[in-house]
Design an enzyme around this catalytic site. Structure first.
Site, PDB file in Angstrom:
ATOM      1  N   ASP A 120      -5.051   2.432  -8.239  1.00 12.18           N
ATOM      2  CA  ASP A 120      -6.258   2.075  -8.982  1.00 12.18           C
ATOM      3  C   ASP A 120      -7.315   1.428  -8.096  1.00 12.18           C
ATOM      4  OD1 ASP A 120      -5.295  -0.501  -8.543  1.00 12.18           O
ATOM      5  OD2 ASP A 120      -4.830  -0.911 -10.634  1.00 12.18           O
ATOM      6  N   ARG A 178      -8.154   1.629  13.532  1.00  9.79           N
ATOM      7  CA  ARG A 178      -6.718   1.452  13.711  1.00  9.79           C
ATOM      8  C   ARG A 178      -6.166   2.529  14.645  1.00  9.79           C
ATOM      9  NH1 ARG A 178      -5.564  -0.903   8.331  1.00  9.79           N
ATOM     10  NH2 ARG A 178      -7.588  -1.184   7.327  1.00  9.79           N
ATOM     11  N   ASP A 243      -1.078   2.476  10.897  1.00 15.23           N
ATOM     12  CA  ASP A 243      -2.336   2.273  10.170  1.00 15.23           C
ATOM     13  C   ASP A 243      -2.649   0.796   9.988  1.00 15.23           C
ATOM     14  OD1 ASP A 243       0.003   2.812   8.290  1.00 15.23           O
ATOM     15  OD2 ASP A 243      -1.399   1.866   6.913  1.00 15.23           O
TER      16      ASP A 243
END
Length: 466
Positions: A120, A178, A243
Site C-alpha cells: 500500500d 544503491r 538494495d
C-alpha cells in the site's frame, strides 16, 4: 507557502528509465510529531508554522522547486535475485543544495508508486519513530547514516496485522543510489543508463575516481569503514541486501535492526533471517559479497571484460585487509590504546569473555576502567586477569569516555516508545531521543536508559517494512 527549500533535481536529468514521476498520495489530517530544526538550518531550509511543515512533509503540498520521483533499482534479497524492486513506499522530492552540500530529501511512507507491487506504500507509526530514533542516534555516534528531518502523523489508519496510526518520515541522505541501482541496469543490459548512473555517482560522490576500478575501490573502502563502525557500537542491520547497500557509504533502511544487549557474535534480530545470514558477526562477510555484486554490475562498462573480471576480483579480495584496519582502529580506541596486534588480541579476548558470560555490549565498554567494570561478568577472576593485561597497555581513559557511548536506543526502549505513541503519548519518544542523541553524556536521565531489558521486556526479533 512559507517553507523555502533550495531544491535541485539532477537525478531527473538522467535517462527516463531510471525513475518514475510520482507525487505523494494525500493524507487526511497531518500533524507534526517532530521537526529537526538544526538539520533544517544546515540544509538551508527555512520554515514558518507547524501546520505548513505538516502539510509539506506529509506530501499534501509539493514545495516549490521539487520534482517528485520514485527511483528504480533491483537487488539480491537474502542472496536471491529480485530484478524489480524500486521505491515502493517512498518519493524523492528532490535534492537540497544548501550550506551543508547536496542531499536527497525523501518522504518514506507516502503512498503507492509504480514499484509498490502488492504493497500500500504506507508506513505505520512504529517504523517511522524507529527510523527517526535510530538514524539520529547513529549520527550522534559518528557512524555514517541517513538522517531524519521530520516525522508526521497522517491521521489515517494503516492496516497491518491490525489497524495502526499512519506516519511519514522525511529522510535525508547523501543520495539514495544503491548497489541494486547499478544491478538493475546491468541486468537489463541498459548500458546507456548504466553509464549515465556511473558518471552521476562519480560527479556526486567520488570526483577523484578515474575509472570503474577506482570507483569500486572507493565504494569498497567506505563500506569497510561503515561496517567497522557498526561493529564498534554493537549494531546489527538485519537486512544487508544489495538494495539496502548505499553507494555513498551511509547506513540506510532501519527495518529489522537493533543494538545488541547481551553480546553474542552471531546475534540475529530480523524475524525473516532464519539462517543468520545477516547476524552481527557475518556483517563484514556480507559486505564483501555485496561489493562483489557491484563489481559484476560494473563489468559491462569495461572494454576488456575478461581482464576486468580478474582486476575486479583482486580488488574485492582486498576488502578484508581494509576492514581489519578499520576494525582495529575502532576497537583500539574503545580500549583507549594504540592500534596494534596487541590491541587486536585484547579486543578479541574481551569479546570472547563477553560472549561466554552474555555480558552487555554497551555497558562493558562504557564501564571499563571504573570500579564496577568487573560486575558485567560472571567469571570475574578471568576478567580480572584480562584487566591486568589491558592496564599494562596504559589506556587513555579520557579517550575512552568519548568513544564508548553510555546509551544507545535499545530495542525494548524503542518498543515502549512506539506503544506509548500509538496510544497518543509522544513524551517517551522525545525523552529517549534527547538521551540517545547525546550518547556520551552521563546524567541522571541517561542513567535511566543504561539498563538492558529484564526478561519480560526482551524483544528478540524485529520486522521488515513500514
Amino acid at each position: 507557502m512559507a517553507i523555502k527549500i533550495p531544491f535541485d533535481n539532477s537525478y531527473t536529468r538522467l535517462p527516463d528509465q531510471m525513475y518514475s514521476h510520482q507525487v505523494p498520495e494525500p493524507v487526511s489530517n497531518p500533524s507534526l510529531i517532530i521537526w529537526n530544526a538544526e538539520l533544517a538550518t544546515q540544509l538551508g531550509i527555512t520554515q514558518d508554522t507547524e501546520s505548513d511543515l505538516a502539510q509539506v512533509f506529509s506530501g499534501n503540498i509539493i514545495p516549490n522547486g521539487a520534482t517528485p520521483i520514485a527511483q528504480a533499482y533491483a537487488g539480491h534479497q537474502f542472496g536471491h535475485w529480485n530484478p524489480q524492486l524500486g521505491d515502493g513506499r517512498a518519493v524523492l522530492l528532490g535534492e537540497v543544495n544548501g550550506p551543508a552540500g547536496r542531499f536527497d530529501l525523501q518522504l518514506k511512507g507516502s503512498g503507492r508508486t509504480p514499484y509498490s507491487r502488492n504493497g500500500d506504500g504506507r508506513a505505520w507509526l512504529g517504523p517511522v519513530l524507529r527510523e527517526y530514533l535510530m538514524s539520529e542516534a547513529m549520527f550522534a555516534l559518528s557512524v555514517p547514516t541517513t538522517r531524519a528531518l521530520a516525522a508526521v502523523a497522517t491521521g489515517d489508519r494503516v492496516q497491518r496485522e491490525i489497524g495502526y496510526p499512519g506516519g511519514i518520515v522525511t529522510r535525508i541522505a547523501a543520495s539514495h543510489i544503491r548497489i541494486g541501482t547499478f544491478q538493475y541496469f546491468a541486468a537489463r543490459n541498459e548500458l546507456v543508463a548504466l553509464r549515465a548512473l556511473y558518471d552521476h555517482v562519480i560527479e556526486r560522490h567520488y570526483p577523484d575516481a578515474t575509472s570503474p576500478s577506482d570507483l569500486l575501490k572507493q565504494i569498497m573502502t567506505r563500506q569497510a569503514q561503515l561496517i567497522a563502525g557498526w561493529m564498534s557500537v554493537g549494531f546489527i542491520h538485519g537486512v544487508m541486501n544489495t538494495d539496502n547497500a548505499q553507494i555513498a557509504g551511509e547506513t540506510i533502511d532501519y527495518g529489522p535492526c537493533a543494538f545488541m544487549d547481551d553480546y553474542h557474535a552471531m546475534q540475529v534480530f530480523s524475524s525473516i533471517d532464519q539462517r543468520g545470514r545477516y547476524a552481527y558477526g557475518n556483517q563484514p562477510r556480507i559486505a564483501v559479497w555485496n561489493i562483489a555484486q557491484l563489481a559484476t554490475a560494473l563489468i559491462p562498462l569495461m572494454p576488456d571484460q575478461d581482464r576486468a573480471i580478474e582486476d575486479f576480483t583482486e580488488i574485492v579480495n582486498g576488502f578484508p585487509a581494509i576492514y581489519e584496519t578499520e576494525w582495529r582502529k575502532r576497537f583500539a580506541a574503545k580500549l583507549g590504546i594504540a592500534p596494534s596486534e596487541a590491541s587486536d588480541q585484547l579486543a578479541q579476548d574481551l569479546l570472547a569473555l563477553m560472549d561466554k558470560d552474555a555480558a552487555d555490549f554497551t555497558n562493558v565498554f562504557a564501564n571499563l576502567g571504573r570500579d564496577t567494570d568487573r560486575d558485567q561478568f560472571i567469571d570475574r577472576a578471568v576478567f580480572d586477569a584480562w584487566r591486568v593485561r589491558w592496564m599494562d597497555q596504559v589506556p587513555n581513559l579520557d579517550q575512552m569516555r568519548i568513544t564508548n557511548p553510555i546509551v544507545v536506543p535499545r530495542l525494548h526502549q524503542i518498543e515502549a516508545v512506539i506503544q506509548a505513541a500509538v496510544e497518543g503519548d509522544y513524551t517517551p519518544f522525545h525523552t529517549l531521543l534527547s538521551v540517545v542523541t547525546h550518547p556520551f553524556d552521563r546524567s541522571d536521565l541517561a542513567d535511566g536508559f543504561t539498563q538492558p531489558p529484564v526478561p519480560s521486556e526482551v524483544v528478540s526479533r524485529t520486522f521488515c517494512g513500514t
